[in-house]
Write an enzyme that holds these catalytic residues in place. Structure first.
Site, PDB file in Angstrom:
ATOM      1  N   GLY A  19     -12.622   4.372  -4.326  1.00  0.00           N
ATOM      2  CA  GLY A  19     -12.921   4.281  -5.751  1.00  0.00           C
ATOM      3  C   GLY A  19     -12.401   2.712  -6.343  1.00  0.00           C
ATOM      4  O   GLY A  19     -11.842   1.784  -5.505  1.00  0.00           O
ATOM      5  N   LYS A  41      -4.309   1.367  -2.090  1.00  0.00           N
ATOM      6  CA  LYS A  41      -4.577   1.397  -2.792  1.00  0.00           C
ATOM      7  C   LYS A  41      -4.012   0.005  -2.385  1.00  0.00           C
ATOM      8  O   LYS A  41      -3.921  -0.839  -2.252  1.00  0.00           O
ATOM      9  CB  LYS A  41      -3.881   1.449  -3.754  1.00  0.00           C
ATOM     10  CG  LYS A  41      -4.193   0.683  -5.766  1.00  0.00           C
ATOM     11  CD  LYS A  41      -3.514   1.675  -6.498  1.00  0.00           C
ATOM     12  CE  LYS A  41      -3.994   3.026  -6.998  1.00  0.00           C
ATOM     13  NZ  LYS A  41      -5.379   2.535  -7.613  1.00  0.00           N
ATOM     14  N   ASP A 135      -1.426   4.547 -18.116  1.00  0.00           N
ATOM     15  CA  ASP A 135      -2.613   4.473 -18.538  1.00  0.00           C
ATOM     16  C   ASP A 135      -3.072   6.036 -18.100  1.00  0.00           C
ATOM     17  O   ASP A 135      -4.310   5.688 -16.506  1.00  0.00           O
ATOM     18  CB  ASP A 135      -2.870   3.400 -17.094  1.00  0.00           C
ATOM     19  CG  ASP A 135      -4.571   2.864 -16.901  1.00  0.00           C
ATOM     20  OD1 ASP A 135      -4.695   3.151 -18.175  1.00  0.00           O
ATOM     21  OD2 ASP A 135      -4.896   3.146 -15.803  1.00  0.00           O
TER      22      ASP A 135
END
Length: 683
Positions: A19, A41, A135
């Site tokens: 991603g 991440k 978000d």
């Protein structure tokens, strides 16, 4: 992008990218320490050099790691490798909700509600911890083959908050779900998350987002200017109560939205009920003032003049309705006059409402009073005041402003402030009995200074915490607190002494001193004097701890021709100990008689004679369990010689058989403890 096969922080082996977002890239990796797949991440390289962004990234990720909910992706670790900030998260198999909608639309309304209820439950859990996602979008929501939801990136999006409105490329993925107040640069609140949830519900019901545009800015403007399109217009089968949930969640004014995700979940769960079939369309209570600027169009055809009404002058044009009727008779002059009038009104309106541009001053570190004064001096107004714990900014001082410093706004604009509550106090837990390494890691992550005091223990295993100097329940500031943990090093070990040629008494004294369980046997020896130790098990020098067994062999001296066997008796007194006694209920328990035979074997007739009374009356008594061991020609000290039960101090006669003038030995164990041991000879 990182290369496949890179070993992050000497632990996480990167397998492949899975991603990419505006803030970070996400990789599938293998945790070599715990032997499991994880998602890692890594903050974008262009943001790694911004210390404020890195700090927020790590702080928000740390806050997210405290969330424990079945619908929230777990955060395992936060770290930095070669200047790269990273977060290690639970790896969820499946797809994101965006792809799910694309592949499965139209989705049955009941399934839409079930999925949304999972999402709402997770968001409510985060809000209960004062964590705002900021978000929320389908790309941050994972769904597996069983339609189980997992939300990622709780609180992390705030790291880009100060940059997002200027980074149109990264904003584009999120702007479709952006609340009106965020689009205007205001601080996100829990109601901002509610707005995003309403947009997600809209997309699940219609297969698309409500607003599209050529740029992120144009879409953002629509969020605070345009009404949400009707879902019923796209799908007339959608019940009005279900559309009302969308309208309620996406109201322009945050005060008109649901007060919480839980409230939205309750409303959503009954939206398909028949009793709500005639529910009217939801209408907000307040009028939003978000549409501050409107474009006034000049009609080309005078006949259409009464159909085009400038938003800011509607009342004035209504008052001039008769004048319009008069002018219709003269089309040329009417068109000219109308254009001139609108032009004059528009110019007057613009001149009257035009405000100068001013730059937001740096308010960081100021008190609320100081900030208000500085804002006033710059022709600005103080807006909403929010509070937040902060380890770096002094209590009651400004952390940041919204809009942020150096941004250009109009005079008299409102500036919202985020005020520090100082470092957050943490309630100390009870760490006794827990693993020191794990607790130390947890406490240091919170900011504590941890010190270790190690000592031996028979109660706690090695590595377990035995004591803590800061008591459970006390609230402290981690950065200002030193906590000392006393940790067990395990049992205290010692090297076994060489007991060769020790007397039996000396061996017993040594065993008592070290807490050893002593077992004694005897045998003849031509080399070791009678009564001294021939051998021992374990061997001398073996490391032992309290409670270990020690076996020794005592010499009987030289073995001559076998002397005649002699039998003799020895009467011993076994004291009754009420402290270790066991309580029983019986009607007929007699004491052992003088020849050492218990009542259970010698008083059967008495027991039978009183059986009638025993069946109706029970008397509680306490009893000791006694085991006797002897060592002579016919018995071995390791074998049980006699077992008995006593309820009071009892005399027992022991019979020994020895050769000549040799010695015999006995040992008495009461309720598991050795209470008597001695050497006896014929008199």
């Amino acid at each position: 992008m990182m290369e496949k096969g890179y070993l992050l922080d000497k632990r996480y082996l990167l397998i492949r990218p899975i991603g990419e977002g505006g803030m970070a890239n996400v990789y599938l990796a293998h945790d070599q320490k715990n032997d499991q797949d994880v998602a890692v991440k890594i903050l974008h390289m262009d943001l790694q050099n911004d210390p404020n962004t890195k700090k927020r990234f790590q702080r928000e990720a740390s806050a997210s790691s405290k969330l424990n909910h079945p619908n929230i992706v777990k955060v395992y670790n936060i770290g930095e490798d070669a200047g790269m900030s990273y977060i290690v998260m639970e790896y969820v198999t499946g797809m994101d909700l965006k792809h799910y909608i694309d592949q499965n639309f139209p989705i049955p309304y009941r399934k839409v509600i079930d999925i949304m209820k999972q999402i709402l439950s997770a968001v409510q859990a985060a809000h209960d911890h004062d964590i705002i996602h900021r978000d929320l979008k389908p790309q941050n929501i994972m769904i597996d083959k069983n339609d189980h939801i997992k939300i990622a990136d709780f609180g992390i999006a705030v790291a880009l908050h100060d940059n997002s409105l200027t980074q149109t490329n990264t904003l584009l993925g999120s702007v479709h779900y952006l609340s009106p107040e965020q689009a205007k640069g205001s601080m996100a609140t829990k109601q901002s998350d509610i707005y995003a949830l309403g947009i997600i519900l809209y997309e699940m019901l219609t297969g698309k987002v409500p607003f599209e545009g050529e740029s992120a800015v144009s879409i953002a403007i629509k969020h605070f200017q345009d009404e949400i399109p009707s879902v019923q217009a796209l799908d007339p089968r959608i019940p009005q109560p279900l559309e009302n949930v969308v309208l309620h969640a996406t109201a322009k004014d945050p005060h008109d939205r649901y007060k919480s995700a839980a409230e939205m979940a309750v409303d959503l769960s009954t939206s398909l009920d028949k009793k709500r079939a005639n529910e009217p369309k939801f209408v907000p209570n307040s009028n939003s003032d978000l549409d501050e600027t409107k474009v006034i169009q000049i009609p080309k055809n005078p006949d259409l003049a009464d159909k085009v009404v400038p938003n800011k002058h509607e009342e004035q044009l209504k008052a001039d309705k008769k004048w319009w009727t008069f002018l219709k008779k003269r089309r040329f002059w009417m068109a000219f006059g109308l254009a001139l009038l609108v032009f004059i009104l528009a110019v007057g309106f613009i001149i009257g409402t035009t405000k100068k541009n001013v730059e937001i001053p740096d308010l960081t570190g100021m008190s609320e009073t100081q900030a208000k004064s500085v804002l006033t001096d710059n022709h600005l107004k103080i807006g909403d005041i929010s509070h937040q714990y902060d380890n770096d900014v002094q209590k009651d001082r400004v952390i940041r402003s919204y809009p942020k410093k150096n941004m250009v706004v109009k005079e008299q604009s409102k500036v919202n402030l985020l005020i520090s509550q100082g470092p957050k106090k943490i309630r100390i837990g009870n760490y006794v009995g827990q693993n020191y390494t794990q607790i130390r890691k947890k406490l240091m992550k919170l900011g504590f200074t941890v010190r270790k005091n190690e000592t031996s223990s028979t109660k706690y295993a090695a590595g377990q915490i035995m004591n803590q100097d800061v008591p459970e329940g006390k609230k402290v500031i981690p950065q200002e607190t030193i906590i000392t943990l006393t940790v067990s090093s395990g049992r205290a070990f010692f090297n076994l002494r060489d007991l060769t040629n020790y007397t039996q008494k000396s061996v017993q004294d040594y065993a008592n001193e070290k807490g050893l369980v002593l077992n004694i046997t005897s045998q003849y020896s031509d080399t070791v004097e009678k009564g001294l130790v021939i051998s021992q098990t374990p061997a001398a020098g073996t490391r032992l701890s309290k409670g270990s067994s020690l076996n020794v062999v005592i010499s009987l001296g030289e073995k001559n021709k076998a002397p005649e066997q002699v039998s003799f008796n020895k009467t011993i007194t076994i004291p009754f100990n009420p402290k270790t006694a066991t309580q029983v209920n019986t009607a007929d328990i007699a004491n052992p008689n003088d020849n050492g035979v218990t009542a259970s074997s010698s008083s059967s007739s008495a027991s039978a004679s009183t059986s009638t009374s025993s069946s109706t009356t029970t008397t509680p008594v306490h009893e000791n369990h006694v085991t006797i061991f002897i060592q002579d020609e016919t018995h071995n000290i390791s074998d049980v010689y006699r077992q008995m039960v006593i309820t009071q101090t009892t005399n027992v006669t022991l019979t020994f058989t020895v050769k000549g003038n040799e010695s015999a030995y006995y040992k008495v164990v009461r309720d598991g403890d050795v209470i008597l041991t001695d050497e006896v000879k014929p008199s």
